[in-house]
Motif scaffolding. Structure first.
Motif, mmCIF file in Angstrom:
data_model
loop_
_atom_site.group_PDB
_atom_site.id
_atom_site.type_symbol
_atom_site.label_atom_id
_atom_site.label_comp_id
_atom_site.label_asym_id
_atom_site.label_seq_id
_atom_site.Cartn_x
_atom_site.Cartn_y
_atom_site.Cartn_z
ATOM 1 N N GLY A 119 0.827 -1.209 0.000
ATOM 2 C CA GLY A 119 0.000 0.000 0.000
ATOM 3 C C GLY A 119 0.851 1.245 0.000
ATOM 4 N N VAL A 147 0.593 6.872 4.099
ATOM 5 C CA VAL A 147 1.311 6.225 5.203
ATOM 6 C C VAL A 147 2.381 5.272 4.662
ATOM 7 C CG1 VAL A 147 1.063 4.748 7.236
ATOM 8 C CG2 VAL A 147 -0.652 6.518 6.754
ATOM 9 N N GLU A 180 1.846 -1.270 -4.682
ATOM 10 C CA GLU A 180 0.559 -0.570 -4.657
ATOM 11 C C GLU A 180 -0.352 -1.175 -5.716
ATOM 12 O OE1 GLU A 180 -1.283 1.840 -3.028
ATOM 13 O OE2 GLU A 180 -2.718 1.396 -4.620
ATOM 14 N N ARG A 181 -1.551 -1.553 -5.273
ATOM 15 C CA ARG A 181 -2.511 -2.222 -6.158
ATOM 16 C C ARG A 181 -2.892 -1.356 -7.361
ATOM 17 N NH1 ARG A 181 -7.646 -3.177 -2.758
ATOM 18 N NH2 ARG A 181 -7.778 -0.958 -3.086
ATOM 19 N N ARG A 209 -10.422 13.213 0.239
ATOM 20 C CA ARG A 209 -10.070 12.693 1.575
ATOM 21 C C ARG A 209 -9.412 13.793 2.399
ATOM 22 N NH1 ARG A 209 -7.777 6.783 1.442
ATOM 23 N NH2 ARG A 209 -6.205 7.671 0.081
ATOM 24 N N ALA A 210 -8.241 13.556 2.998
ATOM 25 C CA ALA A 210 -7.744 14.489 4.011
ATOM 26 C C ALA A 210 -7.629 15.922 3.494
ATOM 27 C CB ALA A 210 -6.399 14.020 4.531
ATOM 28 N N ALA A 211 -7.964 16.867 4.388
ATOM 29 C CA ALA A 211 -7.868 18.297 4.070
ATOM 30 C C ALA A 211 -7.004 19.033 5.089
ATOM 31 C CB ALA A 211 -9.269 18.909 4.047
ATOM 32 N N HIS A 212 -6.637 18.374 6.190
ATOM 33 C CA HIS A 212 -5.901 19.059 7.258
ATOM 34 C C HIS A 212 -4.753 18.193 7.777
ATOM 35 C CE1 HIS A 212 -5.157 19.428 11.655
ATOM 36 N NE2 HIS A 212 -5.110 20.712 11.381
ATOM 37 N N GLN A 268 -4.987 16.242 -0.622
ATOM 38 C CA GLN A 268 -4.225 15.001 -0.377
ATOM 39 C C GLN A 268 -3.474 14.472 -1.608
ATOM 40 O OE1 GLN A 268 -6.194 12.072 2.086
ATOM 41 N NE2 GLN A 268 -4.860 10.411 1.440
ATOM 42 N N LEU A 274 -0.559 -7.152 -3.135
ATOM 43 C CA LEU A 274 -0.138 -8.248 -2.254
ATOM 44 C C LEU A 274 -1.305 -9.232 -2.207
ATOM 45 C CD1 LEU A 274 1.932 -9.244 -0.009
ATOM 46 C CD2 LEU A 274 0.346 -8.196 1.607
ATOM 47 N N ASP A 317 -2.226 -0.894 3.890
ATOM 48 C CA ASP A 317 -3.152 -1.122 2.782
ATOM 49 C C ASP A 317 -4.575 -0.669 3.093
ATOM 50 O OD1 ASP A 317 -3.072 -3.192 4.629
ATOM 51 O OD2 ASP A 317 -3.438 -4.793 3.183
ATOM 52 N N ASP A 377 -4.550 3.557 8.190
ATOM 53 C CA ASP A 377 -5.965 3.163 8.221
ATOM 54 C C ASP A 377 -6.148 1.657 8.402
ATOM 55 O OD1 ASP A 377 -6.722 5.774 7.885
ATOM 56 O OD2 ASP A 377 -8.093 5.393 6.207
ATOM 57 N N GLY A 392 -9.592 16.141 11.897
ATOM 58 C CA GLY A 392 -8.574 16.213 10.829
ATOM 59 C C GLY A 392 -7.307 15.454 11.199
ATOM 60 N N GLY A 401 -6.924 11.621 10.917
ATOM 61 C CA GLY A 401 -6.790 10.223 10.486
ATOM 62 C C GLY A 401 -5.452 9.967 9.819
ATOM 63 N N MET A 402 -5.152 10.724 8.777
ATOM 64 C CA MET A 402 -3.878 10.560 8.077
ATOM 65 C C MET A 402 -2.721 10.958 8.994
ATOM 66 S SD MET A 402 -2.396 12.637 4.832
ATOM 67 C CE MET A 402 -1.996 14.048 5.862
ATOM 68 N N CYS A 403 -2.912 12.039 9.761
ATOM 69 C CA CYS A 403 -1.839 12.482 10.682
ATOM 70 C C CYS A 403 -1.459 11.331 11.609
ATOM 71 C CB CYS A 403 -2.301 13.670 11.524
ATOM 72 S SG CYS A 403 -2.668 15.148 10.576
HETATM 73 C C1 LIG Z 1 -13.797 12.558 3.812
HETATM 74 C C2 LIG Z 1 -12.504 12.318 4.509
HETATM 75 C C3 LIG Z 1 -11.839 13.374 5.093
HETATM 76 C C4 LIG Z 1 -10.634 13.173 5.766
HETATM 77 N N1 LIG Z 1 -9.999 14.243 6.323
HETATM 78 C C5 LIG Z 1 -8.821 14.068 6.953
HETATM 79 C C6 LIG Z 1 -8.093 15.191 7.433
HETATM 80 O O1 LIG Z 1 -8.498 16.335 7.278
HETATM 81 N N2 LIG Z 1 -6.904 14.957 8.046
HETATM 82 C C7 LIG Z 1 -6.386 13.710 8.195
HETATM 83 O O2 LIG Z 1 -5.304 13.584 8.772
HETATM 84 N N3 LIG Z 1 -7.042 12.634 7.701
HETATM 85 C C8 LIG Z 1 -8.230 12.775 7.083
HETATM 86 N N4 LIG Z 1 -8.867 11.709 6.534
HETATM 87 C C9 LIG Z 1 -8.279 10.357 6.658
HETATM 88 C C10 LIG Z 1 -7.192 10.076 5.631
HETATM 89 O O3 LIG Z 1 -7.603 10.348 4.324
HETATM 90 C C11 LIG Z 1 -6.761 8.628 5.775
HETATM 91 O O4 LIG Z 1 -6.495 8.364 7.152
HETATM 92 C C12 LIG Z 1 -5.504 8.329 4.961
HETATM 93 O O5 LIG Z 1 -5.716 8.476 3.593
HETATM 94 C C13 LIG Z 1 -5.053 6.899 5.250
HETATM 95 O O6 LIG Z 1 -3.839 6.676 4.615
HETATM 96 P P1 LIG Z 1 -3.279 5.205 4.456
HETATM 97 O O7 LIG Z 1 -2.022 5.361 3.680
HETATM 98 O O8 LIG Z 1 -3.268 4.513 5.771
HETATM 99 O O9 LIG Z 1 -4.393 4.430 3.614
HETATM 100 P P2 LIG Z 1 -4.886 4.714 2.119
HETATM 101 O O10 LIG Z 1 -4.710 6.129 1.753
HETATM 102 O O11 LIG Z 1 -6.250 4.137 2.029
HETATM 103 O O12 LIG Z 1 -3.889 3.872 1.240
HETATM 104 C C14 LIG Z 1 -3.928 2.459 1.201
HETATM 105 C C15 LIG Z 1 -3.347 2.021 -0.129
HETATM 106 O O13 LIG Z 1 -3.190 0.611 -0.123
HETATM 107 C C16 LIG Z 1 -3.514 0.119 -1.422
HETATM 108 N N5 LIG Z 1 -3.823 -1.313 -1.279
HETATM 109 C C17 LIG Z 1 -4.915 -1.869 -0.722
HETATM 110 N N6 LIG Z 1 -4.825 -3.213 -0.739
HETATM 111 C C18 LIG Z 1 -3.627 -3.518 -1.311
HETATM 112 C C19 LIG Z 1 -2.956 -4.726 -1.593
HETATM 113 N N7 LIG Z 1 -3.480 -5.923 -1.276
HETATM 114 N N8 LIG Z 1 -1.748 -4.667 -2.191
HETATM 115 C C20 LIG Z 1 -1.186 -3.480 -2.515
HETATM 116 N N9 LIG Z 1 -1.793 -2.293 -2.265
HETATM 117 C C21 LIG Z 1 -2.988 -2.316 -1.658
HETATM 118 C C22 LIG Z 1 -4.685 0.984 -1.845
HETATM 119 O O14 LIG Z 1 -4.839 0.987 -3.235
HETATM 120 C C23 LIG Z 1 -4.267 2.344 -1.295
HETATM 121 O O15 LIG Z 1 -3.554 3.111 -2.234
HETATM 122 C C24 LIG Z 1 -10.087 11.873 5.851
HETATM 123 C C25 LIG Z 1 -10.746 10.795 5.248
HETATM 124 C C26 LIG Z 1 -11.940 11.021 4.576
HETATM 125 C C27 LIG Z 1 -12.615 9.860 3.924
#
Ligand SMILES: Cc1cc2nc3c(=O)[nH]c(=O)nc-3n(C[C@H](O)[C@H](O)[C@H](O)COP(=O)(O)OP(=O)(O)OC[C@H]3O[C@@H](n4cnc5c(N)ncnc54)[C@H](O)[C@@H]3O)c2cc1C
Length: 474
Positions: free
Chosen positions: A12, A16, A35-36, A45-48, A107, A131, A163, A285, A295, A297-299
Motif C-alpha cells: 500500500g 502512510v 501498490e494495487r 479525503r484528508a484536508a488538514h 491530499q 499483495l 493497505d 488506516d 482532521g 486520520g492521516m496524521c
Molecule cells: C472525507 C474524509 C476526510 C478526511 N480528512 C482528513 C483530514 O483532514 N486529516 C487527516 O489527517 N485525515 C483525514 N482523513 C483520513 C485520511 O484520508 C486517511 O487516514 C488516509 O488516507 C489513510 O492513509 P493510508 O495510507 O493509511 O491508507 P490509504 O490512503 O487508504 O492507502 C492504502 C493504499 O493501499 C492500497 N492497497 C490496498 N490493498 C492492497 C494490496 N493488497 N496490495 C497493494 N496495495 C494495496 C490501496 O490501493 C491504497 O492506495 C479523511 C478521510 C476522509 C474519507
C-alpha cells in the motif's frame, strides 16, 4: 520466477506507506513498496494536517514543496443554525514545532510529492501490483504479489500492511477491530473556487439539525463541502445529478465553484486489536480509522510511520532486539484513541439531528463559548511507557527552534549543555549558549531525542546513554 530479497516490504502506497518507505530508506533500510492501483487515489479525503506532520515532511525534504499546496488554517469554528458560535478552536501561525498549528491541503498533491521523494531515494516501487498472499516463518516473510496477470515472490525481513481500511494484511492475520459504534453517512464534495478572496481561511462546522454541513478550505483555490445524509436519504440520491448543486446553492452564486469530485463515506471509529503479529505489522488506516472532524486520520497514520521506521531500522541493523517492536502499539494506540475520542465528541456536536437536543446543546455551548472564548485543540494523551526513560519531558514531542532539524541527521540526538560527551551511536549536540534550548532543558544537563523527535528522556548524559542502550536491547 526468482525471489526478490528486501528488508521491508510495504503493502500500500497511500500517504502512510509512502512516508514509511521514505523514512526507512533514509535510515538505510532496503524497501520495496507495492501498490494495487496504477494511479494515486483521486476521491476527496484528508484536508488538514498539523505542525508535527509538517515537521515530518521537513524531515522527508518535502515541506517547502508542500507550502504552495497548503495554507495555514485560520481557525476552526462550530456554529449553530442561528449563526452563533458553539465552540471555536484557536490556531496559531507559529508553534514549538517550527511550523503553523495546522495546514489545509489537497491530499493527492501530497501523495505525488511523497512518491517523487521515493524515486529520488531510489526506493523500488511496484505500482499495479497487489499483495495477494504471505507467510511468516519466524525468520522472515515470503509474500506473493500479483499484477497484470503475473505473479512474483518477495522475501522480506518484515511486512508492513499500509493497505488502508479494507486491509488485506489485517484480514489475513485474522485481526478484528474494536468499534466505537460511531457510524454516520456523509456526502463529501471538493470544489475549485478561482476567487475565494471574500471567504475566511477557517474550517466551519455548521451544526444545523436540519442538515449538518462542513465547509473547509483546502489548498489555495480549493474548498471542501460535506453534507450529512438525513435518515431517509440514500447514497445514490446524494450522488444524483443536480443534488450537490442544490445543496450548495444557499452558499454561493452560480458558477462561483466548480465541482471536481464527490463521494459518500461512512465515518467510523475503529482500532485494530493487534498491530503486530511476528514479523508483520499494520500502520495507518489498516490499524485505525476515525471520523474526520479533528482532521487527524492521516496524521495518526503518519505518526505510526515515524514511530515504526526507526524501530524497524534499529532491529534490522542489530542495534535493538525484537522487543523494541512491542513498544510500537503500546505507544501509538493510546495516542490514536485520544484523537478518535476527540473526533467522535466533535462529531456528536455536529451530527445532532434532533431539534430539541440541538436546542439544549446550543443553550449550554453558546453560553460556554461566550464565557471561555477560543481554546486550542486539547493535546492527545502523553506517551507513557514504551521506549522511554522515566524523567521530565519523556514522551513529549521535542521542540524545534529555527529549523534545528535541518542541521541534524536522521538518528537519535543527545543534546547537552556544558561537559563534553562522546558516543558513536548518537549525534551529540552541544546546546550550551543556545538560550531556547537551555530554558527548555531547565535543570537537566542533557536530553536524548529519538529519531521520531519524541523525547526519550532528560537528565544526566551518561544515565541517558546507558538507559537508551539498555532499552534498545529490550
Ligand atoms: C472525507 C474524509 C476526510 C478526511 N480528512 C482528513 C483530514 O483532514 N486529516 C487527516 O489527517 N485525515 C483525514 N482523513 C483520513 C485520511 O484520508 C486517511 O487516514 C488516509 O488516507 C489513510 O492513509 P493510508 O495510507 O493509511 O491508507 P490509504 O490512503 O487508504 O492507502 C492504502 C493504499 O493501499 C492500497 N492497497 C490496498 N490493498 C492492497 C494490496 N493488497 N496490495 C497493494 N496495495 C494495496 C490501496 O490501493 C491504497 O492506495 C479523511 C478521510 C476522509 C474519507
Amino acid at each position: 520466477m526468482a525471489t526478490t530479497q528486501t528488508g521491508v516490504l510495504i503493502a500500500g502506497m497511500g500517504p502512510v506507506g509512502a512516508a514509511l518507505a521514505a523514512l526507512l530508506a533514509r535510515q538505510g533500510v532496503s524497501v520495496i513498496a507495492c501498490e494495487r492501483e496504477t494511479e494515486i487515489y483521486r476521491l476527496p479525503r484528508a484536508a488538514h494536517f498539523d505542525a508535527e506532520i509538517m515537521r515530518l515532511f521537513q524531515q522527508l525534504g518535502i515541506a517547502e514543496a508542500m507550502l504552495p499546496h497548503s495554507r495555514p488554517i485560520g481557525g476552526y469554528d462550530f456554529i449553530n443554525a442561528e449563526g452563533e458560535m458553539l465552540m471555536q478552536f484557536a490556531t496559531s501561525p507559529e508553534t514549538s514545532q517550527g511550523w503553523a498549528s495546522g495546514y489545509l491541503f489537497h491530499q493527492p498533491a501530497l501523495e505525488e510529492l511523497l512518491r517523487e521523494s521515493l524515486d529520488v531515494m531510489g526506493v523500488e516501487t511496484l505500482t499495479g501490483w497487489s499483495l495477494t498472499g504471505f507467510s511468516d516463518d519466524g525468520d522472515g516473510v515470503t509474500a506473493t504479489l500479483s499484477g497484470g496477470g503475473e505473479t512474483r515472490t518477495i522475501r522480506a525481513q518484515f511486512l508492513v500492511g499500509c493497505d488502508g481500511g479494507n486491509s488485506f494484511v489485517r484480514k489475513t492475520l485474522g485481526i478484528g477491530f474494536d468499534d466505537y459504534g460511531f457510524d454516520e453517512p456523509w456526502l463529501v464534495v471538493d470544489t475549485l473556487m478561482p476567487d475565494e478572496s471574500h471567504l475566511k481561511p477557517h474550517g466551519v462546522q455548521l451544526c444545523d439539525p436540519a442538515r449538518p454541513i462542513t465547509i473547509m478550505p483546502m489548498s489555495p483555490g480549493r474548498r471542501r463541502w460535506e453534507f450529512m445524509l438525513l435518515p431517509h436519504e440514500t447514497p445514490e440520491e446524494m450522488m444524483a445529478p443536480g443534488k450537490v448543486e442544490a445543496l450548495m446553492a444557499p452558499f454561493m452564486g452560480k458558477g462561483e465553484a466548480e465541482i471536481v469530485r464527490r463521494a459518500v463515506y461512512r465515518f467510523h471509529g475503529l482500532v485494530a486489536k493487534e498491530w503486530r503479529k511476528g514479523r508483520v505489522l499494520l500502520a495507518g488506516d489498516s490499524a485505525h480509522q476515525m471520523p474526520p472532524f479533528a482532521g487527524q486520520g492521516m496524521c495518526s497514520g503518519l505518526r505510526d510511520a515515524a514511530n515504526l521506521a526507526w524501530k524497524l531500522a534499529m532491529v534490522m541493523d542489530g542495534k535493538a532486539g525484537m522487543g523494541l517492536l512491542d513498544t510500537y502499539q503500546k505507544e501509538r494506540e493510546p495516542h490514536v484513541r485520544g484523537f478518535i475520542e476527540l473526533a467522535i465528541a466533535m462529531g456528536k456536536v455536529v451530527c445532532m439531528q434532533d431539534t430539541e437536543a440541538a436546542r439544549a446543546r446550543d443553550a449550554g455551548m453558546v453560553a460556554g463559548h461566550k464565557a471561555g472564548g477560543a481554546a486550542p485543540l486539547p493535546p492527545p494523551p502523553p506517551m507513557i511507557g514504551g521506549a522511554l526513560h522515566a524523567s521530565p519531558r519523556a514522551g513529549e514531542l521535542s521542540p524545534q527552534y529555527e529549523r534545528f532539524d535541518d542541521q541534524r541527521g536522521n538518528g537519535a540526538w543527545l543534546l547537552h549543555k556544558g561537559r563534553a560527551v562522546e558516543a558513536d551511536d548518537l549525534e551529540i549536540v552541544d546546546v550550551s549558549g543556545l538560550a531556547q534550548w537551555e530554558i527548555w532543558l531547565g535543570e537537566a544537563d542533557a536530553a536524548l531525542i529519538r529519531p521520531d523527535r519524541y523525547v526519550f528522556g532528560t537528565g544526566k548524559a551518561g544515565d541517558l546513554m546507558s538507559a537508551w542502550r539498555e532499552g534498545l536491547r529490550g
